[in-house]
Scaffold this motif. Structure first.
Motif, PDB file in Angstrom:
ATOM      1  N   ARG A 203     -32.480  24.458  -4.645  1.00  0.00           N
ATOM      2  CA  ARG A 203     -31.198  23.752  -4.656  1.00  0.00           C
ATOM      3  C   ARG A 203     -30.356  24.210  -5.850  1.00  0.00           C
ATOM      4  O   ARG A 203     -30.105  23.467  -6.791  1.00  0.00           O
ATOM      5  CB  ARG A 203     -31.410  22.236  -4.687  1.00  0.00           C
ATOM      6  CG  ARG A 203     -32.244  21.676  -3.541  1.00  0.00           C
ATOM      7  CD  ARG A 203     -31.395  21.302  -2.351  1.00  0.00           C
ATOM      8  NE  ARG A 203     -30.786  22.438  -1.666  1.00  0.00           N
ATOM      9  CZ  ARG A 203     -31.408  23.158  -0.740  1.00  0.00           C
ATOM     10  NH1 ARG A 203     -32.651  22.909  -0.390  1.00  0.00           N
ATOM     11  NH2 ARG A 203     -30.765  24.145  -0.138  1.00  0.00           N
ATOM     12  N   THR A 204     -29.952  25.460  -5.798  1.00  0.00           N
ATOM     13  CA  THR A 204     -29.158  26.023  -6.893  1.00  0.00           C
ATOM     14  C   THR A 204     -27.830  25.285  -7.048  1.00  0.00           C
ATOM     15  O   THR A 204     -27.263  25.234  -8.138  1.00  0.00           O
ATOM     16  CB  THR A 204     -28.887  27.518  -6.658  1.00  0.00           C
ATOM     17  OG1 THR A 204     -28.261  27.690  -5.383  1.00  0.00           O
ATOM     18  CG2 THR A 204     -30.196  28.309  -6.684  1.00  0.00           C
ATOM     19  N   GLU A 205     -27.338  24.697  -5.940  1.00  0.00           N
ATOM     20  CA  GLU A 205     -26.070  23.972  -6.009  1.00  0.00           C
ATOM     21  C   GLU A 205     -26.168  22.725  -6.879  1.00  0.00           C
ATOM     22  O   GLU A 205     -25.150  22.182  -7.314  1.00  0.00           O
ATOM     23  CB  GLU A 205     -25.599  23.599  -4.591  1.00  0.00           C
ATOM     24  CG  GLU A 205     -26.498  22.638  -3.849  1.00  0.00           C
ATOM     25  CD  GLU A 205     -27.597  23.326  -3.046  1.00  0.00           C
ATOM     26  OE1 GLU A 205     -28.042  22.740  -2.043  1.00  0.00           O
ATOM     27  OE2 GLU A 205     -27.998  24.447  -3.416  1.00  0.00           O
ATOM     28  N   TRP A 206     -27.392  22.253  -7.166  1.00  0.00           N
ATOM     29  CA  TRP A 206     -27.602  21.079  -8.023  1.00  0.00           C
ATOM     30  C   TRP A 206     -28.119  21.441  -9.410  1.00  0.00           C
ATOM     31  O   TRP A 206     -27.840  20.743 -10.374  1.00  0.00           O
ATOM     32  CB  TRP A 206     -28.614  20.116  -7.394  1.00  0.00           C
ATOM     33  CG  TRP A 206     -28.221  19.547  -6.074  1.00  0.00           C
ATOM     34  CD1 TRP A 206     -26.969  19.531  -5.505  1.00  0.00           C
ATOM     35  CD2 TRP A 206     -29.094  18.911  -5.133  1.00  0.00           C
ATOM     36  NE1 TRP A 206     -27.010  18.919  -4.283  1.00  0.00           N
ATOM     37  CE2 TRP A 206     -28.291  18.526  -4.015  1.00  0.00           C
ATOM     38  CE3 TRP A 206     -30.446  18.605  -5.124  1.00  0.00           C
ATOM     39  CZ2 TRP A 206     -28.842  17.866  -2.906  1.00  0.00           C
ATOM     40  CZ3 TRP A 206     -30.987  17.951  -4.019  1.00  0.00           C
ATOM     41  CH2 TRP A 206     -30.181  17.586  -2.931  1.00  0.00           C
ATOM     42  N   PHE A 207     -28.896  22.515  -9.491  1.00  0.00           N
ATOM     43  CA  PHE A 207     -29.646  22.764 -10.726  1.00  0.00           C
ATOM     44  C   PHE A 207     -29.239  24.026 -11.478  1.00  0.00           C
ATOM     45  O   PHE A 207     -29.874  24.388 -12.453  1.00  0.00           O
ATOM     46  CB  PHE A 207     -31.153  22.803 -10.409  1.00  0.00           C
ATOM     47  CG  PHE A 207     -31.689  21.475  -9.944  1.00  0.00           C
ATOM     48  CD1 PHE A 207     -31.901  20.447 -10.852  1.00  0.00           C
ATOM     49  CD2 PHE A 207     -31.957  21.242  -8.610  1.00  0.00           C
ATOM     50  CE1 PHE A 207     -32.383  19.221 -10.449  1.00  0.00           C
ATOM     51  CE2 PHE A 207     -32.452  20.011  -8.188  1.00  0.00           C
ATOM     52  CZ  PHE A 207     -32.662  18.998  -9.105  1.00  0.00           C
ATOM     53  N   GLN A 208     -28.209  24.702 -11.033  1.00  0.00           N
ATOM     54  CA  GLN A 208     -27.697  25.861 -11.760  1.00  0.00           C
ATOM     55  C   GLN A 208     -26.223  25.616 -12.107  1.00  0.00           C
ATOM     56  O   GLN A 208     -25.552  24.775 -11.511  1.00  0.00           O
ATOM     57  CB  GLN A 208     -27.834  27.127 -10.914  1.00  0.00           C
ATOM     58  CG  GLN A 208     -29.289  27.504 -10.612  1.00  0.00           C
ATOM     59  CD  GLN A 208     -30.069  27.912 -11.853  1.00  0.00           C
ATOM     60  OE1 GLN A 208     -29.693  28.849 -12.556  1.00  0.00           O
ATOM     61  NE2 GLN A 208     -31.165  27.221 -12.131  1.00  0.00           N
ATOM     62  N   ASN A 209     -25.727  26.380 -13.099  1.00  0.00           N
ATOM     63  CA  ASN A 209     -24.331  26.241 -13.560  1.00  0.00           C
ATOM     64  C   ASN A 209     -24.019  24.797 -13.945  1.00  0.00           C
ATOM     65  O   ASN A 209     -23.012  24.224 -13.527  1.00  0.00           O
ATOM     66  CB  ASN A 209     -23.363  26.730 -12.477  1.00  0.00           C
ATOM     67  CG  ASN A 209     -23.574  28.193 -12.138  1.00  0.00           C
ATOM     68  OD1 ASN A 209     -23.755  29.024 -13.024  1.00  0.00           O
ATOM     69  ND2 ASN A 209     -23.567  28.506 -10.859  1.00  0.00           N
ATOM     70  N   ARG A 210     -24.903  24.225 -14.752  1.00  0.00           N
ATOM     71  CA  ARG A 210     -24.742  22.823 -15.149  1.00  0.00           C
ATOM     72  C   ARG A 210     -23.985  22.716 -16.475  1.00  0.00           C
ATOM     73  O   ARG A 210     -24.392  22.009 -17.388  1.00  0.00           O
ATOM     74  CB  ARG A 210     -26.115  22.154 -15.265  1.00  0.00           C
ATOM     75  CG  ARG A 210     -26.915  22.171 -13.984  1.00  0.00           C
ATOM     76  CD  ARG A 210     -28.321  21.690 -14.224  1.00  0.00           C
ATOM     77  NE  ARG A 210     -28.539  20.385 -13.644  1.00  0.00           N
ATOM     78  CZ  ARG A 210     -29.574  19.604 -13.936  1.00  0.00           C
ATOM     79  NH1 ARG A 210     -30.457  19.987 -14.837  1.00  0.00           N
ATOM     80  NH2 ARG A 210     -29.712  18.430 -13.346  1.00  0.00           N
ATOM     81  N   ASP A 211     -22.899  23.398 -16.543  1.00  0.00           N
ATOM     82  CA  ASP A 211     -22.061  23.365 -17.733  1.00  0.00           C
ATOM     83  C   ASP A 211     -21.124  22.168 -17.636  1.00  0.00           C
ATOM     84  O   ASP A 211     -20.233  22.135 -16.781  1.00  0.00           O
ATOM     85  CB  ASP A 211     -21.257  24.670 -17.822  1.00  0.00           C
ATOM     86  CG  ASP A 211     -20.325  24.715 -19.028  1.00  0.00           C
ATOM     87  OD1 ASP A 211     -20.226  23.691 -19.759  1.00  0.00           O
ATOM     88  OD2 ASP A 211     -19.692  25.763 -19.231  1.00  0.00           O
TER      89      ASP A 211
ATOM     90  N   ASP B 176     -22.085  18.015  -3.246  1.00  0.00           N
ATOM     91  CA  ASP B 176     -23.092  18.713  -4.051  1.00  0.00           C
ATOM     92  C   ASP B 176     -22.783  18.621  -5.539  1.00  0.00           C
ATOM     93  O   ASP B 176     -23.691  18.466  -6.369  1.00  0.00           O
ATOM     94  CB  ASP B 176     -23.205  20.180  -3.626  1.00  0.00           C
ATOM     95  CG  ASP B 176     -24.051  20.358  -2.370  1.00  0.00           C
ATOM     96  OD1 ASP B 176     -25.021  19.586  -2.196  1.00  0.00           O
ATOM     97  OD2 ASP B 176     -23.747  21.266  -1.563  1.00  0.00           O
ATOM     98  N   ASN B 177     -21.508  18.710  -5.909  1.00  0.00           N
ATOM     99  CA  ASN B 177     -21.168  18.557  -7.334  1.00  0.00           C
ATOM    100  C   ASN B 177     -21.380  17.126  -7.806  1.00  0.00           C
ATOM    101  O   ASN B 177     -21.764  16.898  -8.955  1.00  0.00           O
ATOM    102  CB  ASN B 177     -19.722  18.992  -7.581  1.00  0.00           C
ATOM    103  CG  ASN B 177     -19.585  20.483  -7.759  1.00  0.00           C
ATOM    104  OD1 ASN B 177     -20.558  21.170  -8.088  1.00  0.00           O
ATOM    105  ND2 ASN B 177     -18.391  21.017  -7.541  1.00  0.00           N
ATOM    106  N   VAL B 178     -21.142  16.152  -6.925  1.00  0.00           N
ATOM    107  CA  VAL B 178     -21.446  14.763  -7.279  1.00  0.00           C
ATOM    108  C   VAL B 178     -22.937  14.622  -7.554  1.00  0.00           C
ATOM    109  O   VAL B 178     -23.356  14.042  -8.575  1.00  0.00           O
ATOM    110  CB  VAL B 178     -21.014  13.799  -6.153  1.00  0.00           C
ATOM    111  CG1 VAL B 178     -21.509  12.377  -6.444  1.00  0.00           C
ATOM    112  CG2 VAL B 178     -19.496  13.803  -5.994  1.00  0.00           C
ATOM    113  N   PHE B 179     -23.761  15.175  -6.660  1.00  0.00           N
ATOM    114  CA  PHE B 179     -25.209  15.103  -6.867  1.00  0.00           C
ATOM    115  C   PHE B 179     -25.634  15.864  -8.118  1.00  0.00           C
ATOM    116  O   PHE B 179     -26.573  15.473  -8.806  1.00  0.00           O
ATOM    117  CB  PHE B 179     -25.944  15.655  -5.640  1.00  0.00           C
ATOM    118  CG  PHE B 179     -25.935  14.737  -4.453  1.00  0.00           C
ATOM    119  CD1 PHE B 179     -25.765  13.367  -4.597  1.00  0.00           C
ATOM    120  CD2 PHE B 179     -26.100  15.236  -3.164  1.00  0.00           C
ATOM    121  CE1 PHE B 179     -25.754  12.512  -3.501  1.00  0.00           C
ATOM    122  CE2 PHE B 179     -26.097  14.398  -2.062  1.00  0.00           C
ATOM    123  CZ  PHE B 179     -25.925  13.034  -2.239  1.00  0.00           C
TER     124      PHE B 179
END
Length: 282
Positions: free
Chosen positions: A83-91, A135-138
């Motif tokens: 789930r890269t949409e949740w756990f990557q690019n978490r800036d 996905d960004n909300v999650f």
């Protein structure tokens, strides 16, 4: 590298951990040794935090059933990889995440409830479905939950109560949640290294039952038993002082939003560092 657990909580917490979870020094040391051996010998592709508390967290979620803990660890780190949409690019300074932090979609209370549980308010309809992806909300939800677990070990003993405030929910919000996304969401809940004690949906209009029933269909029997739907008020108000928006006199949504936005921004480097912790497929 063998990781050592250093006791840092009040003695009363360890007494409760034994009563609630069957945790003793012996069970903790045995479980830790078994998981360490398993990670080293059988699961070298799982890149896990050096902070030994995370192994303890998984052992606590399974009441020291080592085999169950192994399965949860594998699934959790696989989800982090998938789930890269949740756990990557978490800036937290990315504009799309800044907006959601400003809105306050996931708000942990700053006081525990009468049972020492962490209460979090999830504002399911605070965002604009035309502007913000689910996905960004999650992603923001999980960023704050991860930060909570990093900052407060007691959550792994006493667990979490989640209040889903569904005020102003619309069909557009519901359409952001196809069954495939709901399934992934529930799978994540089931394998997170924390103990959900209650999932209470408040201000829920009757028509939302369709979506809630889909959520239930993917839940384990144990999690289903912890779901409550409240048309008025909340069961949790009896054990914790809620924000004024939910009928209490505690910190407002605005104050909690400001607090957690600041906390998340202060840990921007930590979020970047933790993106490496996942299952690395060879």
């Amino acid at each position: 590298m063998k990781r050592q657990y250093v006791s840092s909580l009040a003695e009363s917490c360890y007494h409760d951990a034994e009563k609630l979870l069957g945790e003793t020094i012996a069970s903790r040391n045995h479980g830790l040794a078994e998981i360490e051996r398993w990670l080293c010998k059988e699961q070298p592709n799982i890149h896990m935090q050096n902070d030994v508390r995370y192994i303890i967290y998984f052992l606590r979620t399974t009441k020291y059933d080592v085999d169950k803990a192994k399965r949860k660890i594998f699934m959790y780190f696989k989800i982090r990889a998938d789930r890269t949409e949740w756990f990557q690019n978490r800036d937290p300074f990315l504009p799309e995440l800044q907006e959601l932090l400003d809105i306050g979609v996931f708000l942990p209370l700053r006081q525990k409830d009468a049972h020492n549980r962490q209460v979090v308010i999830i504002r399911t309809a605070a965002h604009n479905p035309k502007r913000h992806s689910q996905d960004n909300v999650f992603k923001v939800d999980k960023m704050i939950l991860d930060l909570l677990l990093y900052l407060d070990e007691t959550i792994s003993i006493y667990g979490i109560v989640a209040i889903f405030d569904m005020k102003h929910v619309t069909l557009s919000h519901a359409l952001q949640l196809p069954p495939s996304l709901i399934k992934r969401t529930v799978e994540s809940w089931e394998n997170y290294p924390c103990r959900p004690q209650l999932l209470e949906f408040v201000n829920a209009p009757i028509h939302v039952n369709v979506v809630l029933n889909v959520f239930r269909s993917f839940m384990s029997a144990k999690m289903k038993s912890r779901v409550k739907i409240s048309r008025r008020g909340t069961h949790v108000s009896k054990v914790v002082n809620l924000p004024p928006e939910l009928g209490g006199t505690g910190d407002s949504y605005h104050d909690l939003t400001e607090h957690w936005k600041r906390k998340v921004q202060e840990h921007a480097f930590w979020f970047a560092e933790t993106e490496q912790f996942k299952l690395h497929l060879s």
